[in-house]
Scaffold this motif. Structure first.
Motif, PDB file in Angstrom:
ATOM      1  N   ARG A 228       0.835  -1.217   0.000  1.00  0.00           N
ATOM      2  CA  ARG A 228       0.000   0.000   0.000  1.00  0.00           C
ATOM      3  C   ARG A 228       0.859   1.253   0.000  1.00  0.00           C
ATOM      4  NH1 ARG A 228      -4.311  -2.153   4.428  1.00  0.00           N
ATOM      5  NH2 ARG A 228      -5.413  -3.570   3.031  1.00  0.00           N
ATOM      6  N   GLY A 229       1.925   1.244   0.771  1.00  0.00           N
ATOM      7  CA  GLY A 229       2.829   2.390   0.789  1.00  0.00           C
ATOM      8  C   GLY A 229       3.483   2.619  -0.558  1.00  0.00           C
ATOM      9  N   PHE A 230       3.832   1.537  -1.245  1.00  0.00           N
ATOM     10  CA  PHE A 230       4.436   1.681  -2.564  1.00  0.00           C
ATOM     11  C   PHE A 230       3.444   2.253  -3.566  1.00  0.00           C
ATOM     12  CE2 PHE A 230       5.785   0.112  -6.724  1.00  0.00           C
ATOM     13  CZ  PHE A 230       7.080   0.601  -6.741  1.00  0.00           C
ATOM     14  N   VAL A 231       2.212   1.783  -3.524  1.00  0.00           N
ATOM     15  CA  VAL A 231       1.184   2.295  -4.442  1.00  0.00           C
ATOM     16  C   VAL A 231       0.895   3.766  -4.149  1.00  0.00           C
ATOM     17  CG1 VAL A 231      -1.250   2.094  -5.088  1.00  0.00           C
ATOM     18  CG2 VAL A 231       0.166   0.053  -4.921  1.00  0.00           C
ATOM     19  N   ILE A 232       0.825   4.130  -2.882  1.00  0.00           N
ATOM     20  CA  ILE A 232       0.579   5.526  -2.521  1.00  0.00           C
ATOM     21  C   ILE A 232       1.747   6.405  -2.970  1.00  0.00           C
ATOM     22  CG2 ILE A 232       0.359   7.112  -0.566  1.00  0.00           C
ATOM     23  CD1 ILE A 232      -1.265   4.877   0.829  1.00  0.00           C
ATOM     24  N   ALA A 233       2.979   5.931  -2.759  1.00  0.00           N
ATOM     25  CA  ALA A 233       4.143   6.701  -3.203  1.00  0.00           C
ATOM     26  C   ALA A 233       4.143   6.841  -4.721  1.00  0.00           C
ATOM     27  CB  ALA A 233       5.432   6.028  -2.727  1.00  0.00           C
ATOM     28  N   LEU A 234       3.724   5.804  -5.413  1.00  0.00           N
ATOM     29  CA  LEU A 234       3.641   5.856  -6.866  1.00  0.00           C
ATOM     30  C   LEU A 234       2.598   6.880  -7.313  1.00  0.00           C
ATOM     31  CD1 LEU A 234       4.417   4.547  -9.615  1.00  0.00           C
ATOM     32  CD2 LEU A 234       2.562   2.942  -9.228  1.00  0.00           C
ATOM     33  N   ALA A 235       1.460   6.896  -6.650  1.00  0.00           N
ATOM     34  CA  ALA A 235       0.379   7.797  -7.039  1.00  0.00           C
ATOM     35  C   ALA A 235       0.674   9.250  -6.681  1.00  0.00           C
ATOM     36  CB  ALA A 235      -0.920   7.364  -6.371  1.00  0.00           C
ATOM     37  N   LEU A 236       1.417   9.478  -5.616  1.00  0.00           N
ATOM     38  CA  LEU A 236       1.640  10.840  -5.144  1.00  0.00           C
ATOM     39  C   LEU A 236       2.917  11.489  -5.669  1.00  0.00           C
ATOM     40  CD1 LEU A 236       0.544  10.574  -1.409  1.00  0.00           C
ATOM     41  CD2 LEU A 236      -0.738  11.457  -3.350  1.00  0.00           C
TER      42      LEU A 236
ATOM     43  N   THR B   8       8.355   8.093 -13.336  1.00  0.00           N
ATOM     44  CA  THR B   8       8.764   7.125 -14.355  1.00  0.00           C
ATOM     45  C   THR B   8       9.537   5.976 -13.721  1.00  0.00           C
ATOM     46  OG1 THR B   8       8.910   8.894 -15.972  1.00  0.00           O
ATOM     47  CG2 THR B   8      10.037   6.860 -16.506  1.00  0.00           C
ATOM     48  N   GLN B   9      10.441   6.302 -12.826  1.00  0.00           N
ATOM     49  CA  GLN B   9      11.208   5.267 -12.135  1.00  0.00           C
ATOM     50  C   GLN B   9      10.279   4.372 -11.313  1.00  0.00           C
ATOM     51  OE1 GLN B   9      14.289   6.816  -9.645  1.00  0.00           O
ATOM     52  NE2 GLN B   9      14.627   4.871  -8.615  1.00  0.00           N
ATOM     53  N   ASN B  10       9.319   4.955 -10.623  1.00  0.00           N
ATOM     54  CA  ASN B  10       8.393   4.171  -9.812  1.00  0.00           C
ATOM     55  C   ASN B  10       7.531   3.253 -10.669  1.00  0.00           C
ATOM     56  OD1 ASN B  10       9.293   5.158  -7.400  1.00  0.00           O
ATOM     57  ND2 ASN B  10       7.726   6.731  -7.241  1.00  0.00           N
TER      58      ASN B  10
END
Length: 58
Positions: A19-27, A35-37
């Motif tokens: 969830r933290g990775f998806v949130i970091a990707l979205a924000l 692009t890196q994410n």
């Protein structure tokens, strides 16, 4: 952004880190970071496929 990145880097279980990775990707507002994410997300999804999906089919 840094607090979500820290959440993704800590090992608090698969769901929380995911969830933290998806949130970091979205924000992510920086285009290079986004692009890196996205590329890293693709690598992670491929790893999940290899570990879970393909392993179960064999």
């Amino acid at each position: 952004m840094p607090k979500w990145a820290a959440l993704a880097s800590l090992d608090h279980g698969r769901r929380i880190v995911g969830r933290g990775f998806v949130i970091a990707l979205a924000l992510s507002k920086d285009r290079a970071l986004a692009t890196q994410n996205v590329l890293l997300c693709g690598v992670h999804l491929f790893g999940v496929y290899r570990y879970l999906v393909r392993k179960a089919a064999l």
